[in-house]
Design a protein around this motif. Structure first.
Motif, PDB file in Angstrom:
ATOM      1  N   UNK A   1      10.515  11.424   0.750  1.00  0.00           N
ATOM      2  CA  UNK A   1       9.743  12.752   0.089  1.00  0.00           C
ATOM      3  C   UNK A   1      10.248  13.872   0.554  1.00  0.00           C
TER       4      UNK A   1
ATOM      5  N   UNK B   1       0.907  -1.372   0.015  1.00  0.00           N
ATOM      6  CA  UNK B   1      -0.030  -0.162   0.069  1.00  0.00           C
ATOM      7  C   UNK B   1       0.870   1.298   0.135  1.00  0.00           C
ATOM      8  N   UNK B   2       1.670   1.194   0.717  1.00  0.00           N
ATOM      9  CA  UNK B   2       2.612   2.519   1.004  1.00  0.00           C
ATOM     10  C   UNK B   2       3.815   2.695  -0.240  1.00  0.00           C
ATOM     11  N   UNK B   3       4.164   1.491  -0.559  1.00  0.00           N
ATOM     12  CA  UNK B   3       5.193   1.620  -1.849  1.00  0.00           C
ATOM     13  C   UNK B   3       4.410   2.118  -2.966  1.00  0.00           C
TER      14      UNK B   3
ATOM     15  N   UNK C   1       3.644   5.835  -2.752  1.00  0.00           N
ATOM     16  CA  UNK C   1       4.926   6.460  -3.046  1.00  0.00           C
ATOM     17  C   UNK C   1       5.182   6.656  -4.534  1.00  0.00           C
TER      18      UNK C   1
ATOM     19  N   UNK D   1       1.759   9.157   0.125  1.00  0.00           N
ATOM     20  CA  UNK D   1       2.119   8.272   1.223  1.00  0.00           C
ATOM     21  C   UNK D   1       1.356   8.431   2.684  1.00  0.00           C
ATOM     22  N   UNK D   2       1.373   9.888   3.068  1.00  0.00           N
ATOM     23  CA  UNK D   2       0.527   9.935   4.085  1.00  0.00           C
ATOM     24  C   UNK D   2      -1.031   9.646   4.225  1.00  0.00           C
TER      25      UNK D   2
ATOM     26  N   UNK E   1       8.697  15.220  -4.889  1.00  0.00           N
ATOM     27  CA  UNK E   1       8.492  14.830  -3.508  1.00  0.00           C
ATOM     28  C   UNK E   1       7.017  15.174  -3.074  1.00  0.00           C
ATOM     29  N   UNK E   2       6.715  16.257  -3.503  1.00  0.00           N
ATOM     30  CA  UNK E   2       5.224  16.792  -2.935  1.00  0.00           C
ATOM     31  C   UNK E   2       4.102  15.992  -2.928  1.00  0.00           C
ATOM     32  N   UNK E   3       3.868  15.195  -4.065  1.00  0.00           N
ATOM     33  CA  UNK E   3       2.615  14.567  -4.174  1.00  0.00           C
ATOM     34  C   UNK E   3       2.977  13.131  -3.712  1.00  0.00           C
ATOM     35  N   UNK E   4       4.456  12.930  -3.770  1.00  0.00           N
ATOM     36  CA  UNK E   4       4.765  11.397  -2.922  1.00  0.00           C
ATOM     37  C   UNK E   4       4.311  11.523  -1.584  1.00  0.00           C
ATOM     38  N   UNK E   5       4.781  12.599  -0.894  1.00  0.00           N
ATOM     39  CA  UNK E   5       4.782  12.880   0.370  1.00  0.00           C
ATOM     40  C   UNK E   5       3.134  12.783   0.752  1.00  0.00           C
TER      41      UNK E   5
ATOM     42  N   UNK F   1      -5.764   2.816   6.618  1.00  0.00           N
ATOM     43  CA  UNK F   1      -6.367   1.692   7.487  1.00  0.00           C
ATOM     44  C   UNK F   1      -7.217   2.282   8.703  1.00  0.00           C
TER      45      UNK F   1
ATOM     46  N   UNK G   1       2.258  21.335   2.656  1.00  0.00           N
ATOM     47  CA  UNK G   1       3.885  21.173   2.285  1.00  0.00           C
ATOM     48  C   UNK G   1       4.222  22.257   1.069  1.00  0.00           C
TER      49      UNK G   1
ATOM     50  N   UNK H   1      -2.202   7.149   2.276  1.00  0.00           N
ATOM     51  CA  UNK H   1      -2.039   5.563   2.275  1.00  0.00           C
ATOM     52  C   UNK H   1      -1.800   4.942   3.747  1.00  0.00           C
ATOM     53  N   UNK H   2      -0.998   5.700   4.579  1.00  0.00           N
ATOM     54  CA  UNK H   2      -0.777   5.307   5.926  1.00  0.00           C
ATOM     55  C   UNK H   2      -2.176   5.665   6.821  1.00  0.00           C
TER      56      UNK H   2
ATOM     57  N   UNK I   1       8.234   8.814   3.850  1.00  0.00           N
ATOM     58  CA  UNK I   1       7.669  10.328   4.170  1.00  0.00           C
ATOM     59  C   UNK I   1       9.002  10.942   4.249  1.00  0.00           C
TER      60      UNK I   1
END
Lengths: 170, 276
Positions: B24, A53-55, A58, A79-80, A72-76, A86, A132, A82-83, B21
Motif C-alpha cells: 500500500x 481478514x487481511x487480504x 486490502x 489493512x491496519x 493505496x491510501x484506503x488500502x493501507x 483481533x 497518511x 484488520x490487523x 502494508x
C-alpha cells in the motif's frame, strides 16, 4: 463453510458502491468524510482466518481507492484496521464461547460491546488514513480534528445501518 | 532456513500484514508510476465506466442551475463580441497590422466524480486521450480555475483539483500587478491562500486574483478569487493572503479543458536555457 461468507461477499460490493457513489459525494463541510465501508471489516465472523481478514481488507481498501484516485491510501488504513481487530476483540472482551458462527454484531454481542468495538476500530482506521493523507506533522491538529469529527459521523452511520439492515435473531 | 520459514509461518498474520502494508505504501509513494501502468489503466477504465453511468443519472438533478450558468456565460461572451461595441475612435482610418494566432483551444468535459472533503482532492472527467486531453492541461469553468490534468486514460482523465496539497499555481493580484503562489491549506473548500507577495505593497480586501499567464498551463487573466483576509506572520517579509475561490468546487458539472497550442515551442525554449 462457503455459504457462511456469501453475505460478506455481497456486503463487500454493496458497501464499496454505497461509499464511492453516495457517501463520498455528500458534503458536510471540509472536515467530515464518513467512511462506512469499514463496516465490512467489522462484521466479518470471529473465526475468519487471519490471512483472509487481511487480504479482504486490502481488496476493500483498493476498491475504494480506485474510485477516488487515492491509490493505496484506503488500502493501507483498512489493512491496519484488520490487523488490530483481533487485539481489539480481546480488549473489549471476546465472546465466552464460539458457538457455531458467532458474529460481531449487535444481535449476538449486545449494543454496548458493539459500540466500544466499532468506536475503537473506526478511530484507528480514520487516524491512519488522515495521517497518511496529510503526511506532515505540521498538520497534526487538522488531522486530529478530521479524525474525531469523521469518526463520530462514521460510527453514527454504522450503528444506524446495523439497526436498519441487519436481521435481529433473538 | 527451515527455522526461518517455520518462524514466518507461525507469525503469518503479522508478516502478511507487513507485506500488504508495504504494498500500500509503495502504491501511495509511486502514484505516478502506478497511474501509467497496465493495472492503473484497467482500474481507471472500470471505475470510469461505473462512475460515468452513475453521473448520467445524478446529473438530472442539476439541470436548472447548469442552464442558468450557461445562459449567464452566453450573455457575458456576447458582450465581448465586436459587433456589440460602438467604435468611439475619432481617427478615420485604423490599420491593424497584426496577425492573430490562436493560442488556446477549449474542450468541454463533464465532471463525473469530484470531492472537496479530502486533503487531496481529484476530479474525474469523461474525456481522455481519444478526445485530445493530455497531461498538464489547465481545467477551468465559467467561474474560474479548477485544476490541472494529471493522468489520462483513453476515455477518462483525472484532474488534480486546486484543493490539493500538491497544487501550486501562479496567481496575480490584478490591481497592483503582484505575483504570488496559489495554494490550499485543507479544510474549507471555499478558500485558498496566496503566498510570496512582499509585505511592503498595499493590498485591500476584495482585490481580485487572476492567473498570471506565466505558467505554460493556464491562460492569462482567468479568475481565481477575491481577497478575504490579509496577514503577515511575525518575522516574515511576505503576506499570507486568504482568498475566496470564485469557482464553487462543490457544484462542478461541466468544465473546460484548455490546450495551449504553442506550449511545445515554449517548453523547447525553456529546455534550451537549462541545457546551456
Amino acid at each position: 463453510m462457503s455459504s457462511t461468507y456469501i453475505n460478506d461477499v455481497i456486503r463487500f460490493f454493496v458497501l464499496i458502491a454505497v461509499q464511492v457513489l453516495i457517501l463520498s459525494h455528500i458534503n458536510l463541510g471540509g472536515y467530515i468524510d464518513p467512511m462506512v465501508y469499514v463496516l465490512f471489516i467489522l462484521l466479518l465472523p470471529f473465526e475468519i482466518p487471519g490471512w483472509a481478514l487481511l487480504i479482504s481488507a486490502f481488496l476493500l481498501g483498493y476498491g475504494v481507492d480506485s474510485f477516488s484516485n487515492s491509490t493505496g491510501l484506503h488500502a493501507a488504513a483498512a489493512v491496519f484496521m484488520a490487523f488490530v481487530r483481533p487485539f481489539v476483540v480481546r480488549l473489549v472482551g471476546a465472546p465466552a464461547e464460539y458457538e457455531g458462527n458467532l458474529k460481531p454484531g449487535i444481535a449476538h454481542m449486545g449494543f454496548k460491546w458493539f459500540l466500544a468495538y466499532t468506536s475503537l476500530l473506526v478511530f484507528v482506521h480514520h487516524l491512519v488514513l488522515f495521517l497518511l493523507e496529510a503526511f506532515r506533522f505540521a498538520e497534526i491538529g487538522m488531522v486530529l480534528l478530521r479524525t474525531i469529527l469523521s469518526s463520530i459521523f462514521t460510527i453514527a452511520l454504522i450503528v444506524i445501518a446495523v439497526y436498519l439492515f441487519m436481521p435481529r435473531k433473538k | 532456513m527451515r527455522h526461518i520459514l517455520a518462524f514466518i509461518w507461525k507469525h503469518n498474520f503479522f508478516f502478511l500484514f507487513l507485506v500488504l502494508e508495504v504494498v500500500s505504501l509503495i502504491l501511495i509513494a509511486n502514484k505516478s508510476f502506478y497511474q501509467g501502468s497496465v493495472l492503473g489503466n484497467a482500474t481507471d477504465r472500470f471505475t470510469g465506466t461505473v462512475v460515468s453511468g452513475w453521473s448520467g443519472i445524478t446529473s438530472y438533478f442539476n439541470l436548472k442551475q447548469e442552464n442558468e450558468r450557461l445562459a449567464e456565460e452566453n450573455a457575458r461572451l456576447h458582450r465581448m463580441l465586436t459587433e456589440e461595441q460602438i467604435t468611439s475612435d475619432t481617427t478615420t482610418l485604423t490599420v491593424t497590422d497584426t496577425t492573430y494566432n490562436q493560442q488556446y483551444t477549449y474542450t468541454v468535459a463533464k465532471v463525473i466524480s469530484n470531492s472537496t472533503n479530502r486533503r487531496d482532492n481529484y476530479i474525474m472527467l469523461n474525456k481522455g486521450r481519444k478526445h485530445g486531453i493530455e497531461r498538464d492541461m489547465a481545467v477551468m469553468n465559467s467561474e474560474g480555475i479548477v485544476g490541472t490534468v494529471v493522468s489520462v486514460s483513453s476515455n477518462f482523465s483525472w484532474v488534480m483539483s486546486v484543493l490539493n496539497k500538491h497544487s501550486r499555481l501562479s496567481g496575480r493580484i490584478n490591481r497592483i500587478n503582484q505575483m504570488g503562489t496559489i495554494m490550499w491549506q485543507g479544510g474549507n473548500p471555499a478558500s485558498g491562500t496566496l503566498h510570496d507577495i512582499p509585505a511592503h505593497v498595499k493590498i485591500l480586501e476584495g482585490d481580485t486574483i487572476t492567473t498570471s499567464g506565466f505558467s505554460l498551463i493556464f491562460p492569462e487573466g482567468i479568475m481565481v478569487g477575491t481577497v478575504e483576509r490579509i496577514n503577515v506572520e511575525t518575522g516574515d517579509h511576505f503576506y499570507t493572503i486568504q482568498f475566496r475561490f470564485s469557482a464553487d468546487f462543490n457544484s462542478l458539472r461541466y468544465v473546460y479543458v484548455v490546450r495551449n497550442l504553442i506550449r511545445d515551442e515554449q517548453t523547447e525554449l525553456q529546455k534550451n536555457i537549462i541545457d546551456e
